[in-house]
Design an enzyme around this catalytic site. Structure first.
Site, PDB file in Angstrom:
ATOM      1  N   LYS A   1       1.226   4.354  -2.830  1.00 43.22           N
ATOM      2  CA  LYS A   1       0.956   5.773  -2.561  1.00 43.22           C
ATOM      3  C   LYS A   1       2.201   6.631  -2.840  1.00 43.22           C
ATOM      4  O   LYS A   1       2.078   7.798  -3.233  1.00 43.22           O
ATOM      5  CB  LYS A   1       0.446   5.953  -1.124  1.00 43.22           C
ATOM      6  CG  LYS A   1      -0.949   5.345  -0.902  1.00 43.22           C
ATOM      7  CD  LYS A   1      -2.010   5.988  -1.804  1.00 43.22           C
ATOM      8  CE  LYS A   1      -3.395   5.402  -1.603  1.00 43.22           C
ATOM      9  NZ  LYS A   1      -4.424   6.005  -2.454  1.00 43.22           N
TER      10      LYS A   1
ATOM     11  N   TYR B   1       0.842  -1.204   0.000  1.00 42.75           N
ATOM     12  CA  TYR B   1       0.000   0.000   0.000  1.00 42.75           C
ATOM     13  C   TYR B   1       0.880   1.258   0.000  1.00 42.75           C
ATOM     14  O   TYR B   1       0.666   2.185  -0.799  1.00 42.75           O
ATOM     15  CB  TYR B   1      -0.925  -0.028   1.213  1.00 42.75           C
ATOM     16  CG  TYR B   1      -1.827   1.175   1.332  1.00 42.75           C
ATOM     17  CD1 TYR B   1      -2.988   1.277   0.575  1.00 42.75           C
ATOM     18  CD2 TYR B   1      -1.520   2.221   2.212  1.00 42.75           C
ATOM     19  CE1 TYR B   1      -3.822   2.384   0.675  1.00 42.75           C
ATOM     20  CE2 TYR B   1      -2.341   3.328   2.315  1.00 42.75           C
ATOM     21  CZ  TYR B   1      -3.491   3.409   1.551  1.00 42.75           C
ATOM     22  OH  TYR B   1      -4.300   4.520   1.660  1.00 42.75           O
TER      23      TYR B   1
HETATM   24  N1  LIG Z   1      -9.275   5.841   5.273  1.00 46.13           N
HETATM   25  C1  LIG Z   1      -8.088   6.375   5.463  1.00 46.13           C
HETATM   26  O1  LIG Z   1      -7.661   6.530   6.626  1.00 46.13           O
HETATM   27  C2  LIG Z   1      -7.234   6.812   4.323  1.00 46.13           C
HETATM   28  C3  LIG Z   1      -7.601   6.655   3.003  1.00 46.13           C
HETATM   29  N2  LIG Z   1      -6.768   7.115   2.000  1.00 46.13           N
HETATM   30  C4  LIG Z   1      -7.120   6.954   0.587  1.00 46.13           C
HETATM   31  O2  LIG Z   1      -8.362   7.609   0.335  1.00 46.13           O
HETATM   32  C5  LIG Z   1      -9.069   6.909  -0.693  1.00 46.13           C
HETATM   33  C6  LIG Z   1     -10.447   6.536  -0.177  1.00 46.13           C
HETATM   34  O3  LIG Z   1     -10.290   5.719   0.983  1.00 46.13           O
HETATM   35  P1  LIG Z   1     -11.525   5.218   1.875  1.00 46.13           P
HETATM   36  O4  LIG Z   1     -12.726   6.006   1.585  1.00 46.13           O
HETATM   37  O5  LIG Z   1     -11.013   5.133   3.248  1.00 46.13           O
HETATM   38  O6  LIG Z   1     -11.702   3.732   1.296  1.00 46.13           O
HETATM   39  P2  LIG Z   1     -13.002   2.803   1.343  1.00 46.13           P
HETATM   40  O7  LIG Z   1     -12.510   1.402   1.145  1.00 46.13           O
HETATM   41  O8  LIG Z   1     -13.793   3.096   2.570  1.00 46.13           O
HETATM   42  O9  LIG Z   1     -13.831   3.261   0.073  1.00 46.13           O
HETATM   43  C7  LIG Z   1     -13.268   3.097  -1.211  1.00 46.13           C
HETATM   44  C8  LIG Z   1     -14.339   3.174  -2.283  1.00 46.13           C
HETATM   45  O10 LIG Z   1     -13.679   2.923  -3.545  1.00 46.13           O
HETATM   46  C9  LIG Z   1     -14.391   1.908  -4.248  1.00 46.13           C
HETATM   47  N3  LIG Z   1     -13.454   1.141  -5.093  1.00 46.13           N
HETATM   48  C10 LIG Z   1     -12.550   0.218  -4.685  1.00 46.13           C
HETATM   49  N4  LIG Z   1     -11.917  -0.301  -5.746  1.00 46.13           N
HETATM   50  C11 LIG Z   1     -12.412   0.309  -6.842  1.00 46.13           C
HETATM   51  C12 LIG Z   1     -12.152   0.187  -8.226  1.00 46.13           C
HETATM   52  N5  LIG Z   1     -11.251  -0.691  -8.697  1.00 46.13           N
HETATM   53  N6  LIG Z   1     -12.831   0.979  -9.092  1.00 46.13           N
HETATM   54  C13 LIG Z   1     -13.774   1.834  -8.618  1.00 46.13           C
HETATM   55  N7  LIG Z   1     -14.075   1.987  -7.318  1.00 46.13           N
HETATM   56  C14 LIG Z   1     -13.398   1.222  -6.435  1.00 46.13           C
HETATM   57  C15 LIG Z   1     -15.037   1.066  -3.156  1.00 46.13           C
HETATM   58  O11 LIG Z   1     -16.138   0.295  -3.661  1.00 46.13           O
HETATM   59  C16 LIG Z   1     -15.428   2.108  -2.117  1.00 46.13           C
HETATM   60  O12 LIG Z   1     -16.686   2.671  -2.373  1.00 46.13           O
HETATM   61  C17 LIG Z   1      -8.199   5.711  -1.058  1.00 46.13           C
HETATM   62  O13 LIG Z   1      -7.423   6.016  -2.196  1.00 46.13           O
HETATM   63  C18 LIG Z   1      -7.314   5.538   0.147  1.00 46.13           C
HETATM   64  O14 LIG Z   1      -6.111   4.886  -0.168  1.00 46.13           O
HETATM   65  C19 LIG Z   1      -5.585   7.717   2.273  1.00 46.13           C
HETATM   66  C20 LIG Z   1      -5.186   7.890   3.559  1.00 46.13           C
HETATM   67  C21 LIG Z   1      -5.969   7.462   4.692  1.00 46.13           C
HETATM   68  C1  LIG Z   2      -1.712   4.797   6.239  1.00 44.56           C
HETATM   69  C2  LIG Z   2      -3.133   4.784   6.281  1.00 44.56           C
HETATM   70  O1  LIG Z   2      -3.685   4.760   7.327  1.00 44.56           O
HETATM   71  C3  LIG Z   2      -3.870   4.779   5.098  1.00 44.56           C
HETATM   72  C4  LIG Z   2      -5.086   3.951   5.068  1.00 44.56           C
HETATM   73  O2  LIG Z   2      -3.541   5.438   4.159  1.00 44.56           O
END
Ligand SMILES: NC(=O)C1=CN([C@@H]2O[C@H](COP(=O)(O)OP(=O)(O)OC[C@H]3O[C@@H](n4cnc5c(N)ncnc54)[C@H](O)[C@@H]3O)[C@@H](O)[C@H]2O)C=CC1
Ligand SMILES: CC(=O)C(C)=O
Length: 257
Positions: A156, A152
């Site tokens: 990123k 992961y």
């Molecule tokens: N939750 C956190 O603490 C953090 C999240 N992020 C990033 O923020 C973004 C959103 O994260 P979250 O909302 O937490 O994730 P989440 O897993 O809660 O939601 C992700 C959404 O993306 C959709 N998705 C997954 N694969 C897909 C694909 N191949 N094509 C289209 N849609 C797809 C899922 O169905 C879901 O609705 C991600 O890129 C994640 O890496 C970054 C830092 C921290």
């Molecule tokens: C490091 C981290 O918590 C994510 C989900 O980006």
């Protein structure tokens, strides 16, 4: 003229919060996700709130889907102004156990997806002869590499690098490329990370991995989708026109760069 934004992976989690905020900011928004049932619920909810939205199902890892997403957007709304490469997936694995399937899956979605989305959006902006904004989901894991999150974190870091190089190449077209780097937000992603960290540990109980990470946040609370959406709203607005190639931390004080 109302502007048009696409947010990938916006059926739930941070993407949904971002799409909601851009609707409130006055954008027409394309809500996009691979999960069709949840996408339909979110689109219904947004329409009931009076927002001008459509839903498009797609997989960001597929180049054709990303170009189709932009095509459907332009067919429906007539133009595109902002593309948020939000969709992303996680994996929690001790480094020595990382397998090819995990590497391929995470790179295809987090990295290839961002590249394809950026290409599809930028080609549309160039065709329109307008400025445009591309906004990528990076992470604290794009600045710092975490144990058990090696694949992961690598994806990123790659998103951060593509943000820099695409910003340099696209600037001559008045296209900006920036990224938001969230910290610890309690979405389904962190529910999964916590569950997997417990499985790989001898002493962690459910919720404790999330607590450990959150307890290091200087502002003493975990992040909400609204916190992330505040930054994305700025990056999508004219106020950020002179900013490009930046990967901005929004983490309550966790990683200092
Ligand atoms: N939750 C956190 O603490 C953090 C999240 N992020 C990033 O923020 C973004 C959103 O994260 P979250 O909302 O937490 O994730 P989440 O897993 O809660 O939601 C992700 C959404 O993306 C959709 N998705 C997954 N694969 C897909 C694909 N191949 N094509 C289209 N849609 C797809 C899922 O169905 C879901 O609705 C991600 O890129 C994640 O890496 C970054 C830092 C921290
Ligand atoms: C490091 C981290 O918590 C994510 C989900 O980006």
């Amino acid at each position: 003229m109302e502007k048009v934004a696409i947010v990938t992976g916006s059926a739930e989690g941070l993407g949904k919060g971002i799409a909601h905020r851009l609707c409130k900011d006055g954008f027409k928004v394309v809500v996009h996700d691979i999960n069709e049932p949840v996408l339909n619920e979110t689109v219904k909810e947004f329409k009931e709130s009076g927002f001008d939205v459509i839903g498009v199902v797609g997989n960001v890892a597929k180049r054709e889907d990303q170009f189709n997403l932009v095509k459907e957007t332009v067919e429906h709304f007539g133009r595109l102004d902002v593309f948020v490469n939000n969709a992303g997936v996680d994996a929690v694995t001790p480094f020595l156990q990382v397998e090819e399937e995990e590497l391929n899956r995470l790179f295809q979605i987090n990295v290839n997806g961002t590249v394809f989305g950026t290409q599809a959006a930028a080609k549309q902006f160039i065709k329109q002869e307008t400025k445009g904004k591309i906004i990528n989901a990076c992470s604290i894991a794009g600045h710092e590499s975490y144990e058990m999150l090696s694949t992961y974190s690598a994806t990123k870091h790659a998103v951060r690098s593509f943000t820099h190089s695409s910003a340099k190449e696209l600037a001559k077209h008045q296209i900006t490329v920036n990224a938001y780097c969230p910290g610890i937000a309690k979405t389904k992603m962190w529910d999964r990370i916590d569950e997997e960290m417990v499985k790989h540990s001898d002493n962690l109980k459910p919720g404790e991995a999330f607590e450990q990470y959150s307890s290091a946040i200087a502002l003493q609370r975990y992040q909400t989708p609204e916190d992330v959406a505040n930054l994305v709203s700025f990056l999508a607005s004219d106020d950020s026109d002179y900013i490009t190639g930046q990967t901005i931390l929004t983490d309550g004080g966790l990683v200092y760069r």
